[in-house]
Design a protein around this motif. Structure first.
Motif, short mmCIF file in Angstrom:
data_model
loop_
_atom_site.label_atom_id
_atom_site.label_comp_id
_atom_site.label_asym_id
_atom_site.label_seq_id
_atom_site.Cartn_x
_atom_site.Cartn_y
_atom_site.Cartn_z
N ARG A 122 -11.07 -23.04 -3.48
CA ARG A 122 -11.02 -24.51 -3.57
C ARG A 122 -11.35 -24.99 -4.99
O ARG A 122 -10.68 -25.87 -5.53
N GLU A 123 -12.36 -24.37 -5.58
CA GLU A 123 -12.75 -24.77 -6.94
C GLU A 123 -11.67 -24.40 -7.94
O GLU A 123 -11.36 -25.18 -8.86
N THR A 124 -11.06 -23.24 -7.79
CA THR A 124 -10.03 -22.78 -8.72
C THR A 124 -8.77 -23.62 -8.62
O THR A 124 -8.20 -24.04 -9.64
N VAL A 125 -8.32 -23.89 -7.40
CA VAL A 125 -7.04 -24.58 -7.20
C VAL A 125 -7.17 -26.07 -7.47
O VAL A 125 -6.25 -26.69 -8.03
N GLY A 126 -8.28 -26.66 -7.11
CA GLY A 126 -8.43 -28.10 -7.30
C GLY A 126 -7.38 -28.88 -6.54
O GLY A 126 -7.21 -28.69 -5.32
N ASP A 127 -6.64 -29.74 -7.23
CA ASP A 127 -5.60 -30.55 -6.59
C ASP A 127 -4.22 -29.93 -6.74
O ASP A 127 -3.22 -30.57 -6.41
N ASP A 128 -4.15 -28.70 -7.25
CA ASP A 128 -2.85 -28.08 -7.51
C ASP A 128 -2.31 -27.38 -6.26
O ASP A 128 -2.83 -27.55 -5.16
N HIS A 129 -1.27 -26.57 -6.44
CA HIS A 129 -0.56 -25.97 -5.32
C HIS A 129 -0.43 -24.45 -5.53
O HIS A 129 -0.35 -23.98 -6.67
N VAL A 130 -0.39 -23.71 -4.40
CA VAL A 130 -0.29 -22.25 -4.43
C VAL A 130 0.95 -21.81 -3.66
O VAL A 130 1.23 -22.34 -2.57
N VAL A 131 1.67 -20.84 -4.22
CA VAL A 131 2.79 -20.22 -3.54
C VAL A 131 2.43 -18.77 -3.23
O VAL A 131 1.87 -18.07 -4.08
N LEU A 132 2.72 -18.34 -2.00
CA LEU A 132 2.44 -16.97 -1.59
C LEU A 132 3.71 -16.34 -1.04
O LEU A 132 4.37 -16.91 -0.17
N GLY A 133 4.05 -15.16 -1.56
CA GLY A 133 5.16 -14.40 -1.01
C GLY A 133 4.68 -13.63 0.21
O GLY A 133 3.95 -12.65 0.10
N LEU A 134 5.06 -14.10 1.38
CA LEU A 134 4.60 -13.52 2.64
C LEU A 134 5.56 -12.41 3.07
O LEU A 134 6.77 -12.62 3.14
N SER A 135 5.00 -11.23 3.36
CA SER A 135 5.85 -10.11 3.78
C SER A 135 5.78 -9.85 5.27
O SER A 135 6.64 -9.17 5.82
N GLY A 136 4.74 -10.37 5.92
CA GLY A 136 4.52 -10.07 7.32
C GLY A 136 3.58 -8.90 7.52
O GLY A 136 3.18 -8.60 8.65
N GLY A 137 3.19 -8.22 6.42
CA GLY A 137 2.22 -7.13 6.50
C GLY A 137 0.80 -7.66 6.56
O GLY A 137 0.55 -8.87 6.47
N VAL A 138 -0.16 -6.75 6.67
CA VAL A 138 -1.55 -7.14 6.84
C VAL A 138 -2.08 -7.93 5.65
O VAL A 138 -2.66 -9.01 5.81
N ASP A 139 -1.87 -7.42 4.43
CA ASP A 139 -2.52 -8.01 3.25
C ASP A 139 -2.04 -9.43 3.00
O ASP A 139 -2.85 -10.35 2.84
N SER A 140 -0.73 -9.64 2.93
CA SER A 140 -0.23 -10.98 2.65
C SER A 140 -0.49 -11.93 3.81
O SER A 140 -0.73 -13.12 3.62
#
Length: 528
Positions: free
Chosen positions: A221-239
């Motif tokens: 929360r502190e790092t992102v602030g009001d910005d946005h994050v994109v995550l490449g989801l694979s369907g595996g455990v880690d992502s």
């Protein structure tokens, strides 16, 4: 994570160094691994409450072999006392060598199980019964103790199997063992390492996945602030677990991109959407790019070329989706999240240097720097089993938490030979049946990874008095703790027989099934 009690492991090149850290963490104590080449000042800056020196493949008297800096033996804990030190195998020999003891080549090397025939009443062995089996793996041994040390354990072939500094020794609180307590073959090895961190180092054990989730949520929360994050989801455990953690932290400031490359497992495209869009209410962009990937892979046989095509195509699709997200938001997302794990971090700074490239790996970490994201890697400090624990705590479905590893290139590297839609579908169905039979028999969780491979050969068969000439499939199942080494799974013949029978009966185009009994090394887990 310097606000936690910390034990530092210095890696002298052992194949089992990661297991040391895992055992320490199982005792509830945060542990980091660093190469043995770091300076004493760098270790002191980590504010450790304990120090462990790993095993290694070299001899202390070899030219260029890593040595112990005596300054490491006079560090202070955050509370002001001397940092306790434990040397394991080569770590013990390096300690003895540095402090004036004798180390020589043994008349015969000692590998395998050995019972402790005697040990003193020492804090390291609290609760460890006489005769406990330990795992030996050494060619050198101690021939003379350093001044101020005593032998506290012996085996039939190692009269100095463990040592400790005398209470009044000038060297401080130092222990060493010739065996490997970190491996499962040492019956009470985990208890010994637990004794080191709790009894000797006096640590309470405040490293839990619950505390990790709370701290990492606040950090994100502190790092992102009001910005946005994109995550490449694979369907595996880690992502998948990363998506759940990020969503907990920042909610709709996260967008996940899930690409169907036509090389997924049976039902995976639909399952991931149901889980994350419907179950977690995550902003998920599911992209069916299967035609694009399969058209580009048509006729390609070389596995490295398959990986390059898949990697380049994935980047193109991901860039296009990022542009669409940017248009919707009115600004480009600042952050890209990845499921990087601690073993990846360790490997990148290993004392042994970079590993030989057996095969290139395709994942979101392969996205080029020119995309211009800042990285968020919430699991850089975690092992795979810890990520699974985080997932369970966050409510990620058991079907995903228990899922076996799946390669980034997917079925492309399990279809040996040219990739075609027809071949992928044959393999997809064979793989589904194989995993169903493992689940049905209760053996799915006994193996690290299981899958089917479609072989580039056809064989003659007989079905209903008719000759068939169809493809062969090979089933693979391995046991492992981390995927670095693996052994083939000794599954019941009944399970293998049912899987084979179902595949031949239900998958039109396959008339022969084999089982892979190769270990890693010399083979790899995947075939390509």
């Amino acid at each position: 994570m310097t606000h936690h009690e910390t034990v530092v492991v210095l890696d002298f090149g052992s194949q089992t160094t990661q297991l040391i850290a895992r055992r320490v963490r199982e005792a509830g104590v945060y542990c980091e691994i660093h190469p043995c080449t770091v300076s004493a000042d760098e270790v002191a800056a980590m504010r450790p409450s304990g120090l462990i020196l790993s095993g290694g493949p070299l001899s202390v008297y070899d030219e260029g072999s890593p040595q112990v800096d005596p300054a490491l033996l006079s560090l202070e804990t955050p509370g002001g006392g001397a940092v306790p030190v434990l040397g394991i195998c080569y770590g013990l020999q390096a300690l003895a060598h540095a402090l004036g003891g004798g180390v020589e080549a043994s008349d015969h090397r000692e590998f395998g199980r050995a019972p402790i025939v005697a040990h003193e009443e020492d804090a390291l062995f609290r609760g460890v019964p006489e005769g406990s089996v330990v795992w030996m793996s050494h060619g050198d041994h101690l021939t003379r103790l350093p001044a101020g040390f005593r032998s506290i354990a012996a085996t039939d072939n190692a009269p100095i199997a463990a040592v400790a500094a005398e209470a009044d020794s000038e060297h401080g609180p130092i222990w060493g063992v010739q065996f490997h307590p970190e491996v499962v073959h040492s019956e009470h090895g985990a208890a010994m390492l637990g004794n080191f961190v709790t009894e000797i180092c006096g640590l309470k054990g405040d490293w839990t996945m619950g505390s990790f989730i709370d701290e990492k949520t606040a950090e994100i929360r502190e790092t992102v602030g009001d910005d946005h994050v994109v995550l490449g989801l694979s369907g595996g455990v880690d992502s998948s677990v990363a998506a759940a953690l990020l969503h907990r932290a920042i909610g709709d400031q996260l967008t996940c991109v899930f690409v169907d490359n036509g090389l997924l497992r049976s039902g995976e495209f639909e399952q991931v959407q149901t889980t994350f869009r419907d179950g977690f209410d995550i902003d998920l962009r599911a992209v069916d790019a299967s035609d694009l990937f399969l058209d580009r892979l048509a006729g390609v046989e070389d596995p490295e070329e398959k990986r390059r095509i898949i990697g380049r195509t994935f980047i193109e699709v991901f860039e296009a989706e990022t542009e669409a997200i940017t248009e919707r938001l009115g600004h480009k997302p600042r952050f890209l999240a990845q499921g990087t794990l601690y073993p990846d971090v360790i490997e990148s700074v290993s004392f042994k240097g970079p590993s030989a490239t057996i095969k290139t790996h395709h994942n979101v970490g392969g996205l080029p720097e020119k995309l211009g994201f800042d990285l968020i890697e919430p699991f850089r400090e975690l092992f795979k089993d810890e990520v699974r624990d985080v997932g369970r705590a966050l409510g990620v479905p058991d079907a995903i938490i228990r899922r076996h590893p799946f390669p980034g290139p997917g079925l492309a590297v399990r279809v040996l030979g040219p990739v075609t839609r027809e071949a992928c579908e044959l393999l997809r169905q064979a793989d589904r049946i194989w995993l169903e039979e493992l689940e049905r028999s209760g053996t799915y969780d006994d193996v690290w990874q299981a899958f089917a491979v479609l072989l580039p050969v056809q064989s003659v068969g007989v079905m209903g008095d008719f000759r068939t000439y169809e493809q062969a499939a090979c089933l693979r199942a391995v046991t492992s703790t981390d995927g670095m080494t693996a052994d083939w799974a000794r599954l019941p013949y009944e399970v293998l027989g049912r899987a084979s029978n179902r595949i031949i009966n239900e998958v039109r185009g396959i008339n022969r099934v084999a089982y892979d009994v190769s270990s890693k090394p010399p083979a790899t887990i995947e075939w390509e």
